[in-house]
Design a protein around this motif. Structure first.
Motif, PDB file in Angstrom:
ATOM      1  N   TYR A   5       0.840  -1.189   0.000  1.00  0.00           N
ATOM      2  CA  TYR A   5       0.000   0.000   0.000  1.00  0.00           C
ATOM      3  C   TYR A   5       0.883   1.249   0.000  1.00  0.00           C
ATOM      4  CZ  TYR A   5      -3.568  -3.371   1.292  1.00  0.00           C
ATOM      5  OH  TYR A   5      -4.413  -4.453   1.297  1.00  0.00           O
ATOM      6  N   LYS A   6       0.571   2.161  -0.919  1.00  0.00           N
ATOM      7  CA  LYS A   6       1.322   3.417  -1.025  1.00  0.00           C
ATOM      8  C   LYS A   6       0.449   4.572  -0.543  1.00  0.00           C
ATOM      9  CE  LYS A   6       3.681   6.588  -4.160  1.00  0.00           C
ATOM     10  NZ  LYS A   6       3.915   7.002  -5.560  1.00  0.00           N
ATOM     11  N   ALA A   7       1.015   5.425   0.293  1.00  0.00           N
ATOM     12  CA  ALA A   7       0.308   6.605   0.808  1.00  0.00           C
ATOM     13  C   ALA A   7       1.317   7.398   1.632  1.00  0.00           C
ATOM     14  CB  ALA A   7      -0.885   6.198   1.663  1.00  0.00           C
ATOM     15  N   HIS A   8       0.846   8.465   2.279  1.00  0.00           N
ATOM     16  CA  HIS A   8       1.657   9.164   3.279  1.00  0.00           C
ATOM     17  C   HIS A   8       1.450   8.422   4.599  1.00  0.00           C
ATOM     18  CE1 HIS A   8       2.193  12.165   0.270  1.00  0.00           C
ATOM     19  NE2 HIS A   8       0.958  12.643   0.363  1.00  0.00           N
ATOM     20  N   ILE A   9       2.495   7.818   5.114  1.00  0.00           N
ATOM     21  CA  ILE A   9       2.383   6.880   6.229  1.00  0.00           C
ATOM     22  C   ILE A   9       2.850   7.532   7.519  1.00  0.00           C
ATOM     23  CG2 ILE A   9       3.212   4.666   7.126  1.00  0.00           C
ATOM     24  CD1 ILE A   9       3.623   3.882   4.108  1.00  0.00           C
ATOM     25  N   PHE A  18       6.732  10.614  15.984  1.00  0.00           N
ATOM     26  CA  PHE A  18       6.084   9.941  14.865  1.00  0.00           C
ATOM     27  C   PHE A  18       7.115   9.440  13.863  1.00  0.00           C
ATOM     28  CE2 PHE A  18       2.430  12.461  16.271  1.00  0.00           C
ATOM     29  CZ  PHE A  18       1.372  11.596  16.047  1.00  0.00           C
ATOM     30  N   GLU A  19       6.796   8.327  13.246  1.00  0.00           N
ATOM     31  CA  GLU A  19       7.472   7.904  12.024  1.00  0.00           C
ATOM     32  C   GLU A  19       6.654   8.455  10.861  1.00  0.00           C
ATOM     33  OE1 GLU A  19      10.351   5.957  12.063  1.00  0.00           O
ATOM     34  OE2 GLU A  19      10.225   6.274  14.244  1.00  0.00           O
ATOM     35  N   VAL A  20       7.287   9.207   9.968  1.00  0.00           N
ATOM     36  CA  VAL A  20       6.578   9.854   8.865  1.00  0.00           C
ATOM     37  C   VAL A  20       7.265   9.474   7.565  1.00  0.00           C
ATOM     38  CG1 VAL A  20       5.790  12.030   7.865  1.00  0.00           C
ATOM     39  CG2 VAL A  20       5.953  11.790  10.361  1.00  0.00           C
ATOM     40  N   LEU A  21       6.520   8.831   6.670  1.00  0.00           N
ATOM     41  CA  LEU A  21       7.052   8.438   5.372  1.00  0.00           C
ATOM     42  C   LEU A  21       6.197   9.066   4.280  1.00  0.00           C
ATOM     43  CD1 LEU A  21       7.549   5.940   7.486  1.00  0.00           C
ATOM     44  CD2 LEU A  21       8.304   4.748   5.432  1.00  0.00           C
ATOM     45  N   GLU A  22       6.690  10.131   3.692  1.00  0.00           N
ATOM     46  CA  GLU A  22       5.976  10.765   2.598  1.00  0.00           C
ATOM     47  C   GLU A  22       6.047   9.864   1.370  1.00  0.00           C
ATOM     48  OE1 GLU A  22       5.775  15.085   0.275  1.00  0.00           O
ATOM     49  OE2 GLU A  22       7.396  14.650   1.685  1.00  0.00           O
ATOM     50  N   ASN A  23       4.881   9.608   0.769  1.00  0.00           N
ATOM     51  CA  ASN A  23       4.807   8.696  -0.380  1.00  0.00           C
ATOM     52  C   ASN A  23       5.523   7.377  -0.060  1.00  0.00           C
ATOM     53  OD1 ASN A  23       3.365  10.443  -2.212  1.00  0.00           O
ATOM     54  ND2 ASN A  23       5.246  11.646  -2.351  1.00  0.00           N
ATOM     55  N   GLY A  24       5.185   6.827   1.083  1.00  0.00           N
ATOM     56  CA  GLY A  24       5.823   5.598   1.535  1.00  0.00           C
ATOM     57  C   GLY A  24       5.031   4.360   1.146  1.00  0.00           C
ATOM     58  N   TYR A  25       5.583   3.210   1.518  1.00  0.00           N
ATOM     59  CA  TYR A  25       4.982   1.924   1.175  1.00  0.00           C
ATOM     60  C   TYR A  25       4.944   1.027   2.413  1.00  0.00           C
ATOM     61  CZ  TYR A  25       6.157   3.337  -3.613  1.00  0.00           C
ATOM     62  OH  TYR A  25       6.271   4.026  -4.810  1.00  0.00           O
ATOM     63  N   VAL A  26       3.827   0.316   2.580  1.00  0.00           N
ATOM     64  CA  VAL A  26       3.725  -0.725   3.597  1.00  0.00           C
ATOM     65  C   VAL A  26       3.429  -2.041   2.883  1.00  0.00           C
ATOM     66  CG1 VAL A  26       2.466  -1.600   5.598  1.00  0.00           C
ATOM     67  CG2 VAL A  26       2.871   0.836   5.380  1.00  0.00           C
ATOM     68  N   ALA A  27       4.284  -3.036   3.111  1.00  0.00           N
ATOM     69  CA  ALA A  27       4.081  -4.355   2.525  1.00  0.00           C
ATOM     70  C   ALA A  27       3.385  -5.257   3.543  1.00  0.00           C
ATOM     71  CB  ALA A  27       5.415  -4.949   2.109  1.00  0.00           C
ATOM     72  N   VAL A  37       8.214  -1.672   5.710  1.00  0.00           N
ATOM     73  CA  VAL A  37       7.739  -0.315   5.455  1.00  0.00           C
ATOM     74  C   VAL A  37       8.926   0.504   4.981  1.00  0.00           C
ATOM     75  CG1 VAL A  37       8.043   0.321   7.895  1.00  0.00           C
ATOM     76  CG2 VAL A  37       6.538   1.693   6.438  1.00  0.00           C
ATOM     77  N   ALA A  38       8.734   1.295   3.925  1.00  0.00           N
ATOM     78  CA  ALA A  38       9.871   2.002   3.325  1.00  0.00           C
ATOM     79  C   ALA A  38       9.375   3.144   2.454  1.00  0.00           C
ATOM     80  CB  ALA A  38      10.706   1.035   2.488  1.00  0.00           C
ATOM     81  N   THR A  39      10.288   4.042   2.134  1.00  0.00           N
ATOM     82  CA  THR A  39       9.982   5.116   1.183  1.00  0.00           C
ATOM     83  C   THR A  39      10.358   4.724  -0.244  1.00  0.00           C
ATOM     84  OG1 THR A  39      12.129   6.118   1.678  1.00  0.00           O
ATOM     85  CG2 THR A  39      10.219   6.940   2.895  1.00  0.00           C
ATOM     86  N   ASP A  40      11.057   3.607  -0.385  1.00  0.00           N
ATOM     87  CA  ASP A  40      11.537   3.153  -1.687  1.00  0.00           C
ATOM     88  C   ASP A  40      10.980   1.763  -1.954  1.00  0.00           C
ATOM     89  OD1 ASP A  40      12.851   2.463  -3.962  1.00  0.00           O
ATOM     90  OD2 ASP A  40      14.883   2.640  -3.147  1.00  0.00           O
TER      91      ASP A  40
END
Length: 430
Positions: A5-9, A18-27, A37-40
């Motif tokens: 899933y891709k979103a702002h996490i 907070f952990e903040v991942l702009e345009n991040g991914y959760v597998a 979870v990663a930004t790449d």
């Protein structure tokens, strides 16, 4: 099937940031647990995985309600004109008597579960009523919806109306039948041992409930030190106990299996130490702190002591289902206490969010975070209607917590599965 899933996490690994991942991914793996979870995207194992892009939305852990009375659903927003003990006798007990009717229980419980879903609460610690079949119906509704819940058949056999007093043997038989149906490994919906509180349970009832919890390794929930009159009553009923918590502890109902105690408004000293020692979680219910006028829980002290704290709506002493609003109220209550004692800093947004997600979620297992191995309980927030242009992601989340509502929640997940609107709950449950 594995999904990404891709979103702002945004999530909290600990209470301080907070952990903040702009345009991040959760597998998420096929078992519904986070695998990374990663930004790449290239840093995740994406082979064969479906990638779902939520665009500019926020992706956060789902909410957990650590204390709510399903059988008080219809009283929500009324009867705020009394303190705890007379409020129970005048309003609450008469309402709970109605749940002897399965027709009434079904109508109310369907709406209750729907509202839990609507406000993004995917796990809850729930008080039902003394009625076994009504409690069974509620548990089946949660199971059908695909949402997680620990549901308690309330135990009472003293200091309550006759119609809500149940013999110990009948209470245990009722629990045994619920345990047989629902206490299976990894079940999302399970029983939780639920003495209403010490004043409503005889020593024989408390002993039997403790034995049941130990036999089946079931969690426990109840109320603790909410009201000064309640505390005084416990002292007269349990003369050998050194504090309210010690009374539960003497019966083996205070951390011997996972335990959550609601309110703890007047908890201090020995009781706080015992909670820390036994790993008892606090369910902080800030709206009922204010509405029932019993006092305001010293959450800063609990956090500094290292206690686990979750948030509860406490319907119907509380008037609002939204755990997001419980974050706001928790911060505001702590600011009132801060004004009285500036040496106790008020609760921050990250602390309130952590209490609602990772801290509360720990009562259900590895829930409430997007760290690898955690069950994927999540909400997708489309906050575009909140005029979020040029705000940071943290400010967007803060604005949603304070200003948003269920209309901005566009997807809900529990244990990796998307939970659609449970409209079928308004049909018969087999």
């Amino acid at each position: 099937m594995n999904k990404i899933y891709k979103a702002h996490i945004l999530f909290t690994k600990d209470k301080n940031s907070f952990e903040v991942l702009e345009n991040g991914y959760v597998a998420v793996g096929a078992d519904g647990r986070v695998t990374g979870v990663a930004t790449d995207l290239s840093s995740l194992d994406s082979e064969g995985a479906e990638v779902v892009d939520f665009g500019d939305c926020l992706l956060i852990p789902a909410m957990n309600d650590m204390h709510v009375h399903a059988a008080q659903y219809r009283n929500q927003g009324i009867a705020m004109d009394m303190q705890l003990l007379p409020w129970l006798q005048t309003y609450t007990f008469p309402e709970e008597m109605k749940y002897a009717s399965l027709d009434y229980a079904g109508r109310m419980y369907r709406r209750f579960v729907y509202d839990q879903w609507r406000f993004g609460t995917m796990r809850a610690c729930v008080f039902a009523s003394i009625h076994t079949e009504g409690t069974r119906l509620l548990m089946r509704l949660f199971r059908q919806a695909g949402m997680g819940a620990l549901v308690g058949k309330v135990a009472m056999n003293r200091n309550c109306p006759e119609k809500l007093s149940e013999p110990v043997e009948e209470t245990i038989r009722g629990y045994e039948s619920l345990i047989e149906e629902f206490n299976t490994p990894d079940a999302l919906v399970r029983p939780i041992i639920t003495p209403r509180f010490i004043p409503s349970c005889t020593p024989e009832m408390l002993t039997a409930l403790s034995q049941l919890a130990a036999k089946y390794q079931l969690p426990v929930q109840s109320h603790l030190s909410e009201n000064t009159d309640e505390i005084a009553l416990v002292q007269t009923l349990e003369k050998d106990s050194t504090c309210y918590g010690d009374a539960y502890n003497r019966y083996g109902l205070f951390g011997q299996t996972p335990t959550v105690m609601a309110h703890c408004t007047w908890t201090e000293g020995e009781e706080m130490e015992l909670m820390k020692q036994n790993g008892v979680m606090v369910a902080h219910c800030p709206t009922s702190n204010l509405n029932v006028a019993s006092g305001m829980a010293p959450i800063r002290k609990f956090l500094d002591k290292g206690l686990m704290v979750g948030l509860g709506s406490d319907i119907s002493a509380g008037h609002n289902f939204s755990i997001f609003q419980m974050m706001v109220y928790a911060i505001q209550v702590s600011k009132v206490l801060y004004q009285q004692n500036p040496h106790q800093p008020f609760i921050t947004l990250s602390e309130a969010f952590w209490m609602a997600t990772k801290s509360a979620g720990s009562f259900f297992g590895r829930v409430g975070s997007f760290e690898p191995g955690y069950e994927f309980d999540a909400l997708v927030i489309d906050d575009s209607s909140l005029n979020h242009d040029n705000y940071s992601l943290l400010h967007r989340l803060e604005r949603y917590v304070y200003l948003g509502d269920d209309r901005q929640i566009i997807h809900r997940f529990c244990r990796g599965k998307e939970i659609m609107s449970p409209e079928t709950l308004f049909q018969s449950v087999k």
